[in-house]
Design a protein around this motif. Structure first.
Motif, PDB file in Angstrom:
ATOM      1  N   GLY A 217      -6.815   1.720 -11.144  1.00  0.00           N
ATOM      2  CA  GLY A 217      -6.993   1.117 -12.457  1.00  0.00           C
ATOM      3  C   GLY A 217      -8.449   0.892 -12.799  1.00  0.00           C
ATOM      4  N   LYS A 218      -8.664   0.528 -14.054  1.00  0.00           N
ATOM      5  CA  LYS A 218     -10.006   0.265 -14.551  1.00  0.00           C
ATOM      6  C   LYS A 218     -10.567  -1.016 -13.956  1.00  0.00           C
ATOM      7  CE  LYS A 218     -10.862   0.865 -18.959  1.00  0.00           C
ATOM      8  NZ  LYS A 218     -10.939   0.656 -20.444  1.00  0.00           N
ATOM      9  N   ILE A 219     -11.908  -1.093 -13.886  1.00  0.00           N
ATOM     10  CA  ILE A 219     -12.613  -2.295 -13.446  1.00  0.00           C
ATOM     11  C   ILE A 219     -13.470  -2.797 -14.594  1.00  0.00           C
ATOM     12  CG2 ILE A 219     -14.334  -3.225 -11.844  1.00  0.00           C
ATOM     13  CD1 ILE A 219     -13.462  -1.041  -9.862  1.00  0.00           C
ATOM     14  N   PHE A 220     -13.466  -4.095 -14.822  1.00  0.00           N
ATOM     15  CA  PHE A 220     -14.388  -4.705 -15.770  1.00  0.00           C
ATOM     16  C   PHE A 220     -15.537  -5.338 -14.990  1.00  0.00           C
ATOM     17  CE2 PHE A 220     -10.735  -5.707 -18.961  1.00  0.00           C
ATOM     18  CZ  PHE A 220     -10.766  -4.389 -19.406  1.00  0.00           C
ATOM     19  N   ALA A 221     -16.777  -5.013 -15.367  1.00  0.00           N
ATOM     20  CA  ALA A 221     -17.974  -5.647 -14.799  1.00  0.00           C
ATOM     21  C   ALA A 221     -18.502  -6.628 -15.842  1.00  0.00           C
ATOM     22  CB  ALA A 221     -19.031  -4.611 -14.447  1.00  0.00           C
ATOM     23  N   ILE A 222     -18.475  -7.922 -15.525  1.00  0.00           N
ATOM     24  CA  ILE A 222     -18.751  -8.978 -16.496  1.00  0.00           C
ATOM     25  C   ILE A 222     -20.135  -9.566 -16.269  1.00  0.00           C
ATOM     26  CG2 ILE A 222     -17.872 -11.097 -17.537  1.00  0.00           C
ATOM     27  CD1 ILE A 222     -15.867  -8.802 -17.559  1.00  0.00           C
ATOM     28  N   SER A 223     -20.899  -9.711 -17.346  1.00  0.00           N
ATOM     29  CA  SER A 223     -22.200 -10.368 -17.280  1.00  0.00           C
ATOM     30  C   SER A 223     -22.423 -11.141 -18.572  1.00  0.00           C
ATOM     31  CB  SER A 223     -23.322  -9.344 -17.085  1.00  0.00           C
ATOM     32  OG  SER A 223     -23.583  -8.635 -18.295  1.00  0.00           O
ATOM     33  N   PRO A 262     -14.509 -18.462 -27.273  1.00  0.00           N
ATOM     34  CA  PRO A 262     -13.849 -17.310 -27.907  1.00  0.00           C
ATOM     35  C   PRO A 262     -14.006 -16.036 -27.088  1.00  0.00           C
ATOM     36  CG  PRO A 262     -15.091 -18.570 -29.531  1.00  0.00           C
ATOM     37  CD  PRO A 262     -15.474 -19.111 -28.200  1.00  0.00           C
ATOM     38  N   GLY A 263     -15.171 -15.869 -26.474  1.00  0.00           N
ATOM     39  CA  GLY A 263     -15.382 -14.688 -25.641  1.00  0.00           C
ATOM     40  C   GLY A 263     -14.452 -14.666 -24.442  1.00  0.00           C
ATOM     41  N   LEU A 264     -14.262 -15.825 -23.801  1.00  0.00           N
ATOM     42  CA  LEU A 264     -13.345 -15.907 -22.671  1.00  0.00           C
ATOM     43  C   LEU A 264     -11.904 -15.653 -23.102  1.00  0.00           C
ATOM     44  CD1 LEU A 264     -14.789 -18.986 -20.738  1.00  0.00           C
ATOM     45  CD2 LEU A 264     -14.787 -16.601 -19.979  1.00  0.00           C
ATOM     46  N   ALA A 265     -11.545 -16.162 -24.285  1.00  0.00           N
ATOM     47  CA  ALA A 265     -10.186 -15.933 -24.790  1.00  0.00           C
ATOM     48  C   ALA A 265      -9.958 -14.453 -25.057  1.00  0.00           C
ATOM     49  CB  ALA A 265      -9.963 -16.755 -26.055  1.00  0.00           C
ATOM     50  N   GLN A 266     -10.979 -13.794 -25.616  1.00  0.00           N
ATOM     51  CA  GLN A 266     -10.870 -12.364 -25.877  1.00  0.00           C
ATOM     52  C   GLN A 266     -10.768 -11.577 -24.572  1.00  0.00           C
ATOM     53  OE1 GLN A 266     -14.153 -10.726 -28.088  1.00  0.00           O
ATOM     54  NE2 GLN A 266     -13.079  -8.819 -28.561  1.00  0.00           N
ATOM     55  N   SER A 286     -21.090 -21.514 -11.551  1.00  0.00           N
ATOM     56  CA  SER A 286     -20.474 -22.297 -12.619  1.00  0.00           C
ATOM     57  C   SER A 286     -19.807 -21.399 -13.652  1.00  0.00           C
ATOM     58  CB  SER A 286     -21.515 -23.201 -13.290  1.00  0.00           C
ATOM     59  OG  SER A 286     -22.533 -22.435 -13.896  1.00  0.00           O
ATOM     60  N   GLN A 287     -20.428 -20.263 -13.960  1.00  0.00           N
ATOM     61  CA  GLN A 287     -19.826 -19.314 -14.895  1.00  0.00           C
ATOM     62  C   GLN A 287     -18.578 -18.680 -14.299  1.00  0.00           C
ATOM     63  OE1 GLN A 287     -23.295 -16.862 -15.345  1.00  0.00           O
ATOM     64  NE2 GLN A 287     -24.032 -17.959 -17.151  1.00  0.00           N
ATOM     65  N   ALA A 288     -18.606 -18.416 -12.997  1.00  0.00           N
ATOM     66  CA  ALA A 288     -17.429 -17.851 -12.348  1.00  0.00           C
ATOM     67  C   ALA A 288     -16.246 -18.809 -12.423  1.00  0.00           C
ATOM     68  CB  ALA A 288     -17.750 -17.517 -10.893  1.00  0.00           C
ATOM     69  N   VAL A 289     -16.504 -20.106 -12.287  1.00  0.00           N
ATOM     70  CA  VAL A 289     -15.433 -21.102 -12.415  1.00  0.00           C
ATOM     71  C   VAL A 289     -14.841 -21.072 -13.825  1.00  0.00           C
ATOM     72  CG1 VAL A 289     -14.949 -23.583 -12.464  1.00  0.00           C
ATOM     73  CG2 VAL A 289     -16.305 -22.612 -10.604  1.00  0.00           C
ATOM     74  N   GLN A 290     -15.712 -21.001 -14.834  1.00  0.00           N
ATOM     75  CA  GLN A 290     -15.226 -20.948 -16.215  1.00  0.00           C
ATOM     76  C   GLN A 290     -14.368 -19.711 -16.448  1.00  0.00           C
ATOM     77  OE1 GLN A 290     -18.457 -21.683 -19.168  1.00  0.00           O
ATOM     78  NE2 GLN A 290     -19.667 -22.194 -17.362  1.00  0.00           N
ATOM     79  N   LEU A 291     -14.851 -18.575 -15.949  1.00  0.00           N
ATOM     80  CA  LEU A 291     -14.100 -17.332 -16.158  1.00  0.00           C
ATOM     81  C   LEU A 291     -12.758 -17.378 -15.419  1.00  0.00           C
ATOM     82  CD1 LEU A 291     -15.405 -13.761 -16.330  1.00  0.00           C
ATOM     83  CD2 LEU A 291     -13.568 -14.252 -14.722  1.00  0.00           C
ATOM     84  N   GLY A 296      -7.092 -16.671 -14.927  1.00  0.00           N
ATOM     85  CA  GLY A 296      -6.080 -16.988 -13.932  1.00  0.00           C
ATOM     86  C   GLY A 296      -6.476 -16.541 -12.532  1.00  0.00           C
ATOM     87  N   THR A 297      -5.566 -16.779 -11.605  1.00  0.00           N
ATOM     88  CA  THR A 297      -5.860 -16.550 -10.198  1.00  0.00           C
ATOM     89  C   THR A 297      -5.248 -15.275  -9.635  1.00  0.00           C
ATOM     90  OG1 THR A 297      -3.937 -17.881  -9.557  1.00  0.00           O
ATOM     91  CG2 THR A 297      -6.046 -19.041  -9.779  1.00  0.00           C
ATOM     92  N   GLU A 298      -4.501 -14.537 -10.433  1.00  0.00           N
ATOM     93  CA  GLU A 298      -3.823 -13.347  -9.913  1.00  0.00           C
ATOM     94  C   GLU A 298      -4.752 -12.143  -9.786  1.00  0.00           C
ATOM     95  OE1 GLU A 298      -0.711 -13.376  -8.800  1.00  0.00           O
ATOM     96  OE2 GLU A 298      -0.736 -15.525  -9.242  1.00  0.00           O
ATOM     97  N   LEU A 299      -5.744 -12.046 -10.663  1.00  0.00           N
ATOM     98  CA  LEU A 299      -6.606 -10.870 -10.702  1.00  0.00           C
ATOM     99  C   LEU A 299      -7.702 -10.986  -9.648  1.00  0.00           C
ATOM    100  CD1 LEU A 299      -7.162  -8.244 -12.320  1.00  0.00           C
ATOM    101  CD2 LEU A 299      -8.693  -9.607 -13.770  1.00  0.00           C
ATOM    102  N   PRO A 300      -7.901  -9.976  -8.789  1.00  0.00           N
ATOM    103  CA  PRO A 300      -8.979 -10.025  -7.796  1.00  0.00           C
ATOM    104  C   PRO A 300     -10.357 -10.092  -8.471  1.00  0.00           C
ATOM    105  CG  PRO A 300      -7.397  -8.307  -7.245  1.00  0.00           C
ATOM    106  CD  PRO A 300      -7.056  -8.772  -8.626  1.00  0.00           C
TER     107      PRO A 300
END
Length: 427
Positions: A217-223, A262-266, A286-291, A296-300
């Protein structure tokens, strides 16, 4: 509790000034003084140069602008090297009063700690310089004429200047990575090793780890828009694509010093719809906690050392981040493995009673230890060798007149009970 955990000390604010580029970086959390990791360094305006020589007779403070000959004389170094003469090492670091002061002091302390345990036939001089790349280049040129091995510079811009000067003629252990041109790597001179801690290299190592474990599957790289985070996400993407994975980079905005709601919701909506295999987080803790709270906790989730805000020397053992349990990361052994033989060999740097351990300064202290150990191996005329280092498993090759090579393999870990714990299997 977590808010208190993530606040950085006044000393760390000095370091963040140093890292305004690992070109000038914007803050990734509360303020410019609270945000930027030590792995991204840049030069600042020049300051008067000063020198410290440490020879067989101990430390000698040299006046600003002292020549390398005066430094050598004050350090008790021989004017004419004999066959059995000690190997002369010079450490080039920004002076303690400048914007690089806290970082330089951490590296200096680590170097001297390692030197005190392994000084056979070595004379070590520490030369303080101005902060700018031009100041460092002048100091480097002078030191090259008098010393056998040079350790430094510390900033990315100064390393780039020295590497491009065409005047590297002695073994040089650079303490930062050079600035990259585009997506390629700079070709270093044959006598130079760049051993600085690199958030870009960490991202590539995470990609190697992911390739061995991920589901299809696809991977999202978040920054966010912070420069070091964008670089980390891009480095992960490039390496992952080389390994045959599909990666899309996503950038979140940070109004009010937090990830955009809104960005997190999207993002959560896209995760639900597209079901990516995993997320790579080029974020801080701290940003990782917010994300994590949004998706949720299911996604690696995988990240770099910047999602580990702890040191092994903890002032409050109850400080934990259970919100990140299950999140994978890599970091250096100094931050993860108290029982590592190399780690246990060296003392932790002292801090004031009212000061919290700073993880980025701890990493620079560890870098100083390993930089000296690499230089010591080169001083023994070992062209190729491995080091079980406090910053990782190190492979060094410096053949006279030939190619140089350096690689650091950091430690894989996973959050358990709010604390990053090394994994049993290391790739």
């Amino acid at each position: 509790m977590f808010t208190g955990l993530m606040k950085m000390s006044a000393r760390a604010a000095l370091v963040a000034g140093l890292l305004a580029s690992w070109a000038a970086l914007a803050p990734n959390t509360a303020t410019a003084a609270d945000s930027v990791p030590l792995l991204a360094q840049t030069a600042t305006p020049a300051l008067p140069a000063a020198g410290v020589g440490a020879g067989n007779g101990g430390a000698v403070i040299l006046p600003p602008g002292s020549s390398s000959e005066a430094q050598a004389e004050a350090a008790g170094l021989p004017a004419t090297p004999a066959a059995a003469a000690p190997v002369r090492m010079a450490v080039l670091l920004p002076n303690r009063s400048g914007a690089f002061g806290a970082a330089a002091d951490a590296v200096r302390t680590g170097l001297l700690t390692a030197y005190s345990r392994q000084k056979d036939n070595i004379q070590l001089s520490i030369i303080e310089t101005g902060d700018s790349a031009a100041d460092m280049q002048r100091a480097y040129d002078e030191a090259s004429a008098r010393f056998d091995i040079l350790i430094g510079p510390l900033s990315r811009s100064a390393v780039t200047a020295v590497a491009q000067s065409g005047r590297v003629s002695k073994p040089t252990i650079a303490l930062a990575q050079p600035d990259m041109a585009g997506e390629g790597e700079m070709q270093l001179p044959a006598q130079m090793l760049a051993v600085g801690l690199s958030i870009d290299e960490e991202a590539r190592q995470v990609a190697n780890w992911v390739e061995k474990e991920k589901a299809p599957g696809k991977i999202f790289a978040i920054s966010t828009g912070v420069a070091w985070q964008k670089r980390a996400a891009r480095s992960f993407q490039l390496r992952a694509r080389q390994l045959g994975m599909q990666v899309e980079t996503l950038e979140l905005s940070t109004p009010s010093n937090a990830l955009s709601a809104p960005g997190l919701a999207q993002l959560a909506k896209r995760v639900e719809q597209e079901k990516p295999a995993l997320l790579f987080l080029a974020l801080d803790a701290s940003q990782a906690v917010q994300l994590r709270s949004a998706v949720g906790t299911e996604l690696p989730l995988y990240g770099t050392s910047q999602i580990n805000p702890f040191t092994l020397k903890r002032d409050n053992p109850n400080d934990k981040l259970p919100e990140l349990d299950g999140v994978r990361l890599i970091d250096i052994p100094w931050q993860l493995q108290a029982d590592n033989v190399a780690v246990a060999r060296y003392p932790r740097p002292t801090i004031n009673d009212n000061e919290r351990p700073n993880p980025d300064l701890a990493r620079l202290y560890a870098l100083g230890i390993d930089a000296y150990r690499i230089a010591y191996g080169i001083a023994q005329q070992r062209s190729g060798f491995d080091v079980d280092g406090v910053t990782g498993r190190l492979n060094v090759n410096m053949v006279s007149g030939g190619a140089t090579y350096f690689q650091r393999q950091e430690t894989q870990a996973i959050y358990q009970d709010g604390w990053p714990v090394p994994t049993a299997d290391q790739y």
